[in-house]
Design an enzyme around this catalytic site. Structure first.
Site, short mmCIF file in Angstrom:
data_model
loop_
_atom_site.label_atom_id
_atom_site.label_comp_id
_atom_site.label_asym_id
_atom_site.label_seq_id
_atom_site.Cartn_x
_atom_site.Cartn_y
_atom_site.Cartn_z
N LYS A 1 12.39 -37.49 -25.73
CA LYS A 1 12.24 -38.81 -26.36
C LYS A 1 12.95 -39.86 -25.50
O LYS A 1 14.07 -39.61 -25.03
CB LYS A 1 12.85 -38.75 -27.76
CG LYS A 1 12.68 -40.00 -28.59
CD LYS A 1 13.28 -39.78 -29.98
CE LYS A 1 13.08 -40.95 -30.92
NZ LYS A 1 13.65 -40.72 -32.26
N SER B 1 10.38 -41.53 -35.91
CA SER B 1 10.16 -42.29 -34.70
C SER B 1 9.93 -41.40 -33.48
O SER B 1 9.49 -41.90 -32.45
CB SER B 1 11.39 -43.17 -34.43
OG SER B 1 12.54 -42.37 -34.23
N SER C 1 13.58 -38.79 -38.33
CA SER C 1 12.70 -38.98 -37.17
C SER C 1 12.35 -37.74 -36.37
O SER C 1 11.47 -37.81 -35.51
CB SER C 1 13.30 -40.03 -36.23
OG SER C 1 13.02 -41.31 -36.72
N1 GLN Z 1 12.04 -43.60 -40.59
C1 GLN Z 1 13.42 -43.89 -40.63
C2 GLN Z 1 13.67 -45.32 -40.25
O1 GLN Z 1 12.75 -46.01 -40.03
C3 GLN Z 1 14.19 -42.93 -39.76
C4 GLN Z 1 14.26 -43.31 -38.33
C5 GLN Z 1 15.00 -42.29 -37.52
O2 GLN Z 1 15.34 -41.21 -37.98
N2 GLN Z 1 15.30 -42.66 -36.28
O3 GLN Z 1 14.78 -45.76 -40.17
#
Ligand code: GLN
Length: 471
Positions: A77, A152, A176
């Site tokens: 990532k 993400s 994420s």
């Molecule tokens: N979907 C969550 C957010 O938008 C988690 C994001 C993440 O874990 N980086 O904050």
């Protein structure tokens, strides 16, 4: 390569029937065929070829004594620093930023012999649940390209799901890793907070962030986790090995299900897959009991205060002076304004505004302070429930993968995180494993279920995950 596990690849590499060079060639073929449409990768690394060749040579000499990930094509990532590579966090503000050192997790994977295929797309600064918030365009779900891969870490999930890597690394601040794993039919793991060093991860919410693997099996996730974990002098929040001793692995588990939490918003198709998984576990001798964890229902509200507060503080460093983009202004202040206005996307700005608001004097006690209190109470509630049950189970997501553009209202997207954020807020380990598929418009879409363990119960979470998948 498609759906092959690290363990299967390892056997072939040691036998010599298939080499790291062959594996990389197959990975690149899959990428050439699919990534034009899927857009999992932001960059493919040219030095992967040389690394694969060297790995193939080493297997000839070392056989099974070779390091555990030698020659494994792995995707990273793009918010994790790899020395000499662009690390953009999918943001215009870091578009040309080249990392000057390896993150601890990268150094450890390198030491274990991994071949880094390339860097993958993400929601800008890891803020999102669909990988639609990338400054470089969205990623699509390889199972159905009209749908999102989750986020993400959507690029990492899509890369593995399309056969463009055998495994990938993501980061999980509020789901994420687990959520895109669920949408793409993979295993996704969020460790106990502090198990894995955050040194060299571009910070989102420092009290929530952890790096975790996306893989085709639980054993692969465990293998990668055990390589990247460990106490690190560069991250004072890392925990030491003796923290893990108290939590045991068992033949059969007493599993708690907070059914009161599975009401509103949970789609019938996901509910069916979840209930079927529980039935199978019961038939295999595990005990399934109803538990009550009422504060878990407050998790989402607490998360969307704590996380933006930490975001607003962590992202203050992107000011046009230290890193990346700089737009010149008449004075320093206007330079800050112009750079940040130009460099950050809408969702990032929204969270910086929210975070600044909840931390400002007069609101701090009412919002940030309250959310931290709720968080502490959630931890206490979990400690109590884990005195009674060995693990908790929840769906990973309320719905299967949704269509691109379907959740343009930010609030509807935030609701997707309801089942994943409690583990981050309380620091406990959680895994998402693929539990079945549901038919949507004639396409079989993957569904994930989530096992949550007590603090430092990482080994137990892996064990339960393996039992669910029959590994
Ligand atoms: N979907 C969550 C957010 O938008 C988690 C994001 C993440 O874990 N980086 O904050």
């Amino acid at each position: 390569m498609n759906n092959m596990t690290i363990q299967e690849l390892r056997k072939k590499f040691v036998e010599g029937s298939y080499t790291p060079v062959d594996a990389l060639a197959d990975v690149k073929k899959a990428i050439a065929e699919r990534d034009g449409e899927v857009h999992a990768y932001l960059e493919l690394f040219e030095d992967a070829d040389e690394a694969a060749q060297k790995a193939a040579e080493r297997y000839k000499e070392e056989g099974d004594d070779a390091p555990p990930l030698l020659g494994m094509p792995i995707a990273i990532k793009n918010n994790i620093l790899i020395e000499g590579k662009k690390t953009t966090a999918s943001s215009k503000i870091l578009e040309n930023y080249v990392a000057t050192y390896d993150a601890t997790v990268i150094a450890k994977l390198r030491e274990a012999g991994a071949v880094f295929v390339g860097s993958t797309n993400l929601d800008e600064f890891a803020m999102g649940t669909s990988t639609e918030n990338s400054a470089f365009g969205p990623t699509r779900n390889p199972h159905d390209v009209t749908r999102v891969p989750g986020g993400s870490s959507g690029g990492s999930a899509a890369a593995v799901a399309m056969g463009g890597a055998v495994a990938a690394l993501g980061t999980d601040t509020g789901g994420s890793v687990r959520q895109p794993a669920a949408f793409c039919g993979l295993v996704g793991y969020k460790p106990t907070y502090g198990a894995v060093s955050r040194h060299g991860l571009i910070a989102m919410g420092s009290s929530l962030d952890q790096a975790g693997p996306l893989t085709n099996s639980v054993s692969d996730a465990e293998l990668i986790h055990n390589i990247i974990k460990g106490d690190d002098s560069m991250d004072s929040t890392t925990i030491t090995d003796d923290t893990y001793k108290e939590v045991s692995v068992k033949e059969t588990y007493r599993i708690g299900v907070p059914r009161h939490f599975l009401q509103e918003g949970l789609s019938e198709s996901v509910r069916t897959v979840f209930e079927d998984t529980l039935k199978k576990l019961e038939a295999a001798g595990h005990e399934i009991v109803d538990v009550s964890v009422p504060l878990m229902e407050k998790g989402l509200a607490a998360y969307y205060i704590v996380m933006p507060a930490e975001v607003s503080s962590n992202l203050a460093r992107f000011d046009g002076v230290r890193y990346g983009l700089r737009i010149e202004g008449d004075d320093l202040l206007s330079e800050y304004h112009k750079t940040r206005a130009e460099g950050f996307g809408a969702e990032v700005k929204r969270r910086i505004l929210l975070g600044t608001y909840v931390l400002s004097s007069g609101y701090y006690d009412a919002y940030y302070g309250k959310a931290e209190q709720v968080r502490e109470m959630m931890r206490a509630e979990l400690r109590e429930v884990f005195a009674d049950v060995d693990a908790l189970m929840l769906p990973t997501t309320p719905t299967p993968a949704f269509k691109l553009g379907a959740k343009s209202d930010p609030l509807s997207l935030y609701l997707e995180d309801i089942f994943t954020v409690p583990a981050n807020l309380t620091g406990v380990p959680a895994i998402s494993v693929p539990a079945g598929t549901v038919d949507e418009d004639g396409v079989a879409l993957p569904v994930g279920v989530q096992c949550i363990g007590p603090h430092a119960g990482d080994a137990r979470v892996f064990d339960l995950g393996k039992k669910i998948l029959g590994e």
